[in-house]
Motif scaffolding. Structure first.
Motif, short mmCIF file in Angstrom:
data_model
loop_
_atom_site.label_atom_id
_atom_site.label_comp_id
_atom_site.label_asym_id
_atom_site.label_seq_id
_atom_site.Cartn_x
_atom_site.Cartn_y
_atom_site.Cartn_z
N ASN A 124 0.82 -1.24 0.08
CA ASN A 124 0.07 0.02 0.03
C ASN A 124 0.82 1.32 0.08
O ASN A 124 1.97 1.31 0.64
CB ASN A 124 -0.82 -0.08 1.24
N ALA A 125 0.38 2.29 -0.88
CA ALA A 125 1.09 3.39 -0.88
C ALA A 125 0.28 4.76 -1.02
O ALA A 125 -0.84 4.63 -1.42
CB ALA A 125 2.15 3.56 -2.01
N THR A 126 0.56 5.84 -0.27
CA THR A 126 -0.22 7.00 -0.42
C THR A 126 0.72 8.12 -0.82
O THR A 126 1.97 8.32 -0.16
CB THR A 126 -1.03 7.15 0.86
N LEU A 127 0.36 9.21 -1.51
CA LEU A 127 1.36 10.27 -1.86
C LEU A 127 0.22 11.50 -1.79
O LEU A 127 -0.64 11.47 -2.71
CB LEU A 127 1.66 10.22 -3.15
N LYS A 128 0.43 12.34 -0.76
CA LYS A 128 -0.11 13.64 -0.75
C LYS A 128 0.67 14.75 -0.41
O LYS A 128 1.77 14.84 0.12
CB LYS A 128 -1.06 13.49 0.54
N GLY A 129 0.02 16.11 -1.07
CA GLY A 129 0.67 17.28 -1.04
C GLY A 129 0.56 17.78 -2.42
O GLY A 129 -0.48 17.92 -3.10
N ASP A 130 1.58 18.80 -2.87
CA ASP A 130 1.51 19.46 -4.00
C ASP A 130 2.92 19.57 -4.90
O ASP A 130 3.90 19.31 -4.37
CB ASP A 130 0.94 20.87 -4.01
N VAL A 131 2.78 19.90 -6.25
CA VAL A 131 3.95 19.86 -7.02
C VAL A 131 4.18 21.15 -7.34
O VAL A 131 3.15 21.88 -8.01
CB VAL A 131 3.73 19.02 -8.04
N VAL A 132 5.32 21.79 -7.33
CA VAL A 132 5.72 23.28 -7.70
C VAL A 132 6.06 23.27 -9.15
O VAL A 132 7.10 22.60 -9.62
CB VAL A 132 6.80 23.68 -6.70
N HIS A 133 5.44 24.01 -9.88
CA HIS A 133 5.84 24.21 -11.28
C HIS A 133 6.21 22.62 -11.95
O HIS A 133 7.28 22.44 -12.38
CB HIS A 133 7.07 25.02 -11.54
N PRO A 134 5.26 21.90 -12.22
CA PRO A 134 5.43 20.67 -12.49
C PRO A 134 5.93 20.59 -13.86
O PRO A 134 6.95 19.55 -14.31
CB PRO A 134 4.03 19.93 -12.74
N MET A 135 5.70 21.43 -14.99
CA MET A 135 6.06 21.31 -16.32
C MET A 135 7.76 21.59 -16.15
O MET A 135 8.48 21.28 -17.38
CB MET A 135 5.37 22.19 -17.22
N SER A 136 8.30 22.24 -15.35
CA SER A 136 9.73 22.81 -15.05
C SER A 136 10.31 22.03 -14.19
O SER A 136 11.68 22.48 -13.81
CB SER A 136 9.81 24.36 -14.96
N LEU A 182 5.65 16.71 -0.89
CA LEU A 182 4.80 15.56 -0.95
C LEU A 182 5.13 14.75 0.35
O LEU A 182 6.41 14.58 0.55
CB LEU A 182 4.92 14.86 -2.39
N LYS A 183 3.98 13.90 0.78
CA LYS A 183 4.38 13.06 1.93
C LYS A 183 4.02 11.91 1.51
O LYS A 183 2.74 11.49 0.84
CB LYS A 183 3.51 13.38 3.17
N LEU A 184 5.10 11.01 1.29
CA LEU A 184 4.86 9.49 0.85
C LEU A 184 4.80 8.57 2.11
O LEU A 184 5.88 8.63 2.85
CB LEU A 184 6.15 9.14 -0.15
N HIS A 185 3.99 7.59 1.91
CA HIS A 185 3.68 6.66 3.00
C HIS A 185 3.62 5.34 2.37
O HIS A 185 2.72 5.29 1.39
CB HIS A 185 2.53 6.87 3.94
N PHE A 186 4.29 4.43 2.69
CA PHE A 186 4.17 3.06 1.93
C PHE A 186 4.32 1.91 3.09
O PHE A 186 5.04 2.08 4.03
CB PHE A 186 4.89 2.83 0.57
N ALA A 187 3.81 0.77 2.97
CA ALA A 187 3.74 -0.24 3.80
C ALA A 187 3.60 -1.55 3.15
O ALA A 187 2.89 -1.75 2.03
CB ALA A 187 2.87 -0.10 4.91
N GLY A 188 3.99 -2.77 3.53
CA GLY A 188 3.77 -4.21 2.95
C GLY A 188 4.41 -5.05 3.68
O GLY A 188 5.15 -4.86 4.68
#
Length: 719
Positions: free
Chosen positions: A243-255, A261-267
């Motif tokens: 399982n993985a979750t990714l929450k937050g925002d991306v700054v100027h994604p095209m550049s 972003l806060k990434l959490h994963f478990a398994g």
């Protein structure tokens, strides 16, 4: 004379009126019967040429005005020629509408599209393993050699689009390189206030041969393209048991300006992350980890993460450069409390075993880990990893902390250090493993520096063990697991224990209760005998350990060993002989043998003991090795002492590295140099002659079956 303008002839006037009326009627009829569908063939041919695949529309509608709306119905885009056998269209939509701000274009030369709307769009996206796909709009279906890239300022050549509206969209994605086959539903919500709306994707199918479900809620796609404000991201994925979750925002994604972003994963096992991340990780116990994910044009950074892996905590920073071939990884890892069992997968062991695996291990004759090192996955990444575990939590292991650093470069492993603190001492190792086909050409070294035996034996309650251990082990071999490397290895072990403590506190714990007690009984040593000196100098050749020197010296006796340990067959063929140094001790001048599988060897008397068994039985004793003969054996001489044996080992150590000198007191008894004594035939030595006398034979020997029965009875009596 006055001239007058002649009047227009009536005939001419009537002709002009007819022409005007005809034009007006034609315009009126054109307005009444005009159909934009007349342009459908032209639109179809132009779109087909542009997309390199047949494209059709059923109807064309144009609503003129300051903002002009163009709408097509029943849009169909067929598969390219290389995918013409696919049963589904490449893409289709019930309708496609585009609004154009004509006024903005006429006055400002700016192409502004207030709305693009797709109703019930579908798409069939396919990528094969040969780099062929159906979404590259080139004539041959192969990727263009110079794909368009956004400029450094993050600007694009796309028009200013106000809203992209998708209603009831569906995608089928089949991506063979990642073994992915998914159905994705697509929906958008309209702008509200300052928000430009949202994009929602729900996916279900298979990814990396595992079932996957995913949900993505983000800002409107146009917000991503506009590249002005941070783009919000909310992603959750379940791929098999991971399982993985990714929450937050991306700054100027095209550049590629960065992210928050806060990434959490478990398994249950980190090795299952390989299909998702492309980073090969050995097997681990269950884990849960949370950290901050950032990225730039050149790297992905997972920083300040914290979590647990099994019973250990884990934290640190990972930096990945996915643009290099192979991928480059920089990892700085740490643990405050670590259980080495959780790291077992990194050395080929299995951190967790199923009941079936435990049953299989019980049947296996192999005593060392035989899990192969995965060479193809090592070739998938170049890595530099450091790890420090501040405190080791394991009652069965005497290690205090762990510090390691290693490199992986084009499949070659360079272990700079793998060090453990043991009290005031250090267990240090280094190794290089170079790929050679499916095997590794391996060179390894282990150094034992001032390791306190009391620290090693601390898990044993009331242990009186003490002493300092020093020495070295070297290995050169080809193999793909620890077991196969030892089975083909060359090198040696040179080990010294100086001023050790109670032997009865050591052997049962190190070798197992039954085997350890059996050896203690066979040695014929009194309880709570202190070790004065232990030396093991044992070369390894083609997977077989032989003996240059094996010496155990106590205040009462000296025990010499000889024989072999075969890692090819995982068997022992070893004998130990004890000689008394104190004339008050009655000790049988005979050997006992340790033979059979390393996992469960058999300890039995040797030939000399069999020769004297009848007399022992006649005195009413059940087991022969200790005090069965009313004979006082003299010492083996006083021309040397344990330190002399160390000097001999220093001159030509099996490990190729001298262990150093001992710190014995001057009162240590002298005896035969172990380097020579270990090569002498078994039997008593006549004082002053240096000749070996044949063991005195007795009539009425016990049969081997009787000896085994007596041995087993003695072992059961001790327990």
């Amino acid at each position: 004379m006055t001239t007058a303008t002649p009047d227009t002839p009536p005939r001419a006037r009537h002709l002009g009126l007819k022409i005007f009326g005809g034009v007006a009627l034609a315009i009126l009829l054109l307005i009444l019967f005009w159909s934009w569908d007349w342009f459908v063939p032209l639109v179809n041919s132009r779109a087909t040429a542009l997309l390199h695949r047949k494209t059709t529309i059923a109807h064309l509608h144009v609503h003129l005005g300051r903002v002009t709306t163009i709408k097509v119905d029943d849009l169909k885009i067929e598969q390219p020629k290389t995918f013409e056998k696919e049963k589904d269209q490449f893409a289709q939509a019930k309708s496609l509408s585009v609004s154009v701000d004509v006024w903005s274009y006429l006055w400002h030369r700016t192409l502004r599209l207030p709305l693009i709307a797709l109703e019930q769009p579908t798409a069939d996206i396919i990528a094969l393993k040969n780099n062929l796909n159906n979404y590259t709009f080139t004539e041959d279906g192969k990727p263009a050699s110079t794909p368009a890239q956004p400029d450094t300022a993050g600007k694009t050549n796309l028009p200013d689009i106000g809203e992209l509206r998708i209603t009831d969209g569906t995608l089928h994605v089949k991506y063979d390189p990642l073994q992915a086959d998914m159905q994705v539903s697509v929906q958008t919500t309209p702008p509200e206030g300052a928000s430009r709306g949202t994009l929602r994707l729900d996916a279900k199918g298979r990814y990396a041969q595992q079932p996957i479900t995913a949900r993505f809620i983000g800002g409107a796609l146009l917000s991503f393209v506009a590249d002005k404000d941070p783009y919000p991201v909310d992603l959750s994925v379940q791929n098999g048991p991971t399982n993985a979750t990714l929450k937050g925002d991306v700054v100027h994604p095209m550049s590629f300006a960065g992210a928050h972003l806060k990434l959490h994963f478990a398994g249950p096992d980190m090795s299952l992350l390989y299909p998702l991340t492309g980073v090969p990780i050995p097997r681990t116990p269950a884990y849960t980890i949370t950290g901050n994910l950032d990225y730039s044009r050149n790297h992905i950074l997972f920083k300040d993460f914290e979590g647990r892996m099994g019973t250990s905590d884990i934290g640190g920073t990972l930096e990945v450069d996915p643009h290099q071939k192979p991928m480059a990884l920089q990892a700085n890892l740490r643990s405050k409390q670590v259980n080495l069992v959780d790291l077992g997968g990194f050395i080929g062991a299995k951190p967790t075993k199923t009941a079936a695996e435990k049953k299989q291990d019980a049947k296996s004759k192999t005593v060392l880990p035989d899990t192969p090192i995965n060479i193809p996955r090592l070739n998938a990444i170049n890595a530099h990893v450091t790890y420090h575990g501040a405190h080791i939590e394991n009652k069965q292991l005497p290690l205090d902390n762990i510090d390691t650093e290693f490199f992986i470069n084009n499949g070659e492993i360079d272990l700079k250090r793998l060090n453990f603190a043991v009290g005031n001492g250090t267990l240090a190792s280094s190794a290089t493993l170079k790929p050679d086909g499916s095997l590794f050409d391996t060179t390894a070294r282990i150094d034992f520096a001032r390791i306190d035996l009391a620290r090693i034996m601390q898990a044993t309650a009331n242990s009186k063990a003490r002493g300092i251990i020093g020495g070295h082990m070297t290995l050169r071999a080809k193999g793909n697991s620890i077991a196969s490397l030892m089975a083909a290895g060359n090198g040696g072990l040179t080990l010294v224990l100086d001023q050790g403590g109670d032997i009865t506190a050591i052997l049962p714990d190190i070798m197992g209760l039954q085997l350890g007690n059996a050896i203690l009984t066979a040695l014929g040593l009194p309880s709570h005998t202190d070790i004065k000196c232990f030396i093991a100098d044992m070369p390894l050749k083609n997977g077989i350990v032989s003996t240059n020197t094996l010496l155990l010296e106590t205040g009462e006796a000296r025990t010499l060993g000889r024989g072999t340990i075969n890692f090819k067959t995982n068997t022992l063929d070893y004998s130990l002989t004890t000689r008394a140094q104190n004339p008050t001790i009655a000790s049988l001048p005979g050997a006992f043998n340790i033979t059979g599988p390393i996992k469960s060897p058999t300890v039995l008397p040797g030939a000399e003991i069999l020769g004297r068994a009848a007399a022992a039985a006649g005195l009413g004793f059940v087991f022969p090795p200790l005090a069965l003969l009313p004979t006082i054996q003299l010492g083996v001489g006083d021309d040397s002492r344990c330190s002399r044996a160390v000097q001999a080992v220093n001159q030509n150590p099996a490990a190729g590295i001298a262990p150093g000198s001992l710190s014995h007191t001057a009162g240590t008894r002298r005896g035969v140099s172990s380097t020579h004594a270990s090569r002498r035939p078994q039997g008593s030595t006549k004082k002053g002659t240096g000749k070996t006398a044949a063991p005195k034979q007795h009539e009425g020997r016990m049969t081997p079956e009787e000896v085994r029965a007596a041995w087993n009875a003695k072992l059961h009596a001790k327990h």
